[in-house]
Scaffold this active site. Structure first.
Site, short mmCIF file in Angstrom:
data_model
loop_
_atom_site.label_atom_id
_atom_site.label_comp_id
_atom_site.label_asym_id
_atom_site.label_seq_id
_atom_site.Cartn_x
_atom_site.Cartn_y
_atom_site.Cartn_z
N GLY A 60 21.55 -92.71 71.26
CA GLY A 60 20.24 -91.73 70.64
C GLY A 60 19.58 -91.31 71.52
O GLY A 60 19.80 -91.05 73.07
N GLN A 65 12.54 -87.62 76.29
CA GLN A 65 13.19 -87.85 77.55
C GLN A 65 13.62 -86.69 78.24
O GLN A 65 14.22 -86.89 79.38
CB GLN A 65 14.42 -89.20 76.98
CG GLN A 65 13.60 -89.85 76.34
CD GLN A 65 15.27 -90.79 76.08
OE1 GLN A 65 15.39 -90.62 74.82
NE2 GLN A 65 15.64 -90.93 77.33
N CYS A 110 17.96 -97.66 77.64
CA CYS A 110 16.90 -96.65 78.20
C CYS A 110 17.59 -95.31 79.21
O CYS A 110 17.34 -96.27 80.71
CB CYS A 110 15.63 -97.07 77.97
SG CYS A 110 14.81 -95.30 77.64
N LEU A 111 17.73 -94.23 78.89
CA LEU A 111 17.85 -93.10 80.39
C LEU A 111 16.96 -93.31 81.44
O LEU A 111 17.34 -92.77 82.29
CB LEU A 111 18.31 -92.34 79.69
CG LEU A 111 20.32 -92.61 78.34
CD1 LEU A 111 21.01 -91.00 78.15
CD2 LEU A 111 21.07 -93.12 79.34
N HIS A 153 14.17 -97.44 68.16
CA HIS A 153 14.01 -96.72 69.87
C HIS A 153 13.63 -95.24 69.98
O HIS A 153 12.39 -95.13 71.28
CB HIS A 153 15.55 -97.33 70.59
CG HIS A 153 15.47 -97.18 71.67
ND1 HIS A 153 15.15 -98.53 73.04
CD2 HIS A 153 15.01 -95.84 72.51
CE1 HIS A 153 15.71 -97.22 73.89
NE2 HIS A 153 15.25 -96.48 74.01
N GLU A 154 14.06 -94.67 69.20
CA GLU A 154 13.46 -92.79 69.18
C GLU A 154 12.97 -92.85 69.03
O GLU A 154 11.70 -92.38 70.31
CB GLU A 154 14.78 -92.29 68.93
CG GLU A 154 16.61 -92.56 69.21
CD GLU A 154 16.86 -92.94 70.42
OE1 GLU A 154 17.32 -93.16 71.08
OE2 GLU A 154 15.97 -91.91 71.25
N HIS A 157 9.47 -93.72 71.36
CA HIS A 157 9.86 -92.57 72.23
C HIS A 157 9.05 -91.54 71.89
O HIS A 157 8.43 -90.94 73.32
CB HIS A 157 11.37 -92.28 73.27
CG HIS A 157 11.62 -92.81 73.79
ND1 HIS A 157 11.18 -93.01 75.44
CD2 HIS A 157 13.03 -93.03 73.44
CE1 HIS A 157 12.65 -93.67 75.57
NE2 HIS A 157 13.28 -93.87 74.33
#
Ligand code: 5LI
Ligand code: NI
Length: 183
Positions: A60, A65, A110-111, A153-154, A157
């Site tokens: 995702g 981000q 996480c990126l 998780h998304e 963010h």
């Protein structure tokens, strides 16, 4: 196309902001941004493309981000039965959730986090998410398993929350009450 240089890393203030609702009907700019988020996630899972452009794999991605503080997410993930959950949503919202919890036995990554942060991330086992898709339609999705975890998780963010905020500092691998381990 989005590549790793476009992804902001922890320490960047945008990751800790509350992202703003997208004005609907979505502008062409916002639609293009959401399409780019989904394109990145799919590219990051493609062996050739991810290698060619040096993309870290993700299931995702959220607009903050890429330093766009707007409520948009893309999720492209299969559940344990191989069913694909692929959604690009504006203004996603968890409208209900189970009492039961779940967590990925392997933890999360996480990126926007260039380090391993070990530990169990307690999440709702089942969630119902509402949002607006790229066609402007309202979608209501009932999720469990890895897709449920990915959406949480998304959506975190969009609220300035990082996965490791949920990890028990004293005992990162503390068994979580009333929770099922996934994976
Ligand atoms: O926000 C999105 N990312 O940071 C993309 C990279 N992380 C992952 O793909 C990932 C890995 C493990 C567990 C979850 Cl739930 C996720 Cl989401
Ligand atoms: Ni992330």
């Amino acid at each position: 196309m989005i590549t790793m240089k476009d992804i902001i890393r922890e320490g960047h203030s945008t990751l800790r902001e509350i992202a703003k609702e997208v004005t609907l009907p979505a502008s062409d700019e916002d639609k293009n941004t959401l399409k780019q988020l989904m394109e990145f996630v799919i590219n990051s899972q493609d062996p050739e493309i991810s290698k060619k452009y040096n993309l870290r794999p993700g299931i995702g991605l959220a607009a903050p981000q890429i330093n766009v503080s707007k409520r948009m997410i893309a999720v492209h993930v299969q559940d344990e039965n191989g069913k694909l959950f692929s959604y690009a949503l504006f203004n996603p919202k968890i409208v209900s959730h189970s009492v039961e919890k779940s967590y990925l036995a392997s933890g999360e990554g996480c990126l926007s986090v260039d380090r391993d942060v070990p530990g169990f991330v307690p999440r709702h086992a089942r969630v119902t998410v509402k949002g607006i898709n790229l066609d402007g339609k309202e979608v209501k999705i009932r999720l469990k398993g890895l897709p449920a975890i990915a959406f949480q998780h998304e959506i975190d963010h969009l609220n300035g929350i990082m996965f490791y905020d949920h990890i028990d500092k004293k005992n990162p691998f503390q068994t979580i009450e009333n929770a099922i381990a996934i994976g």
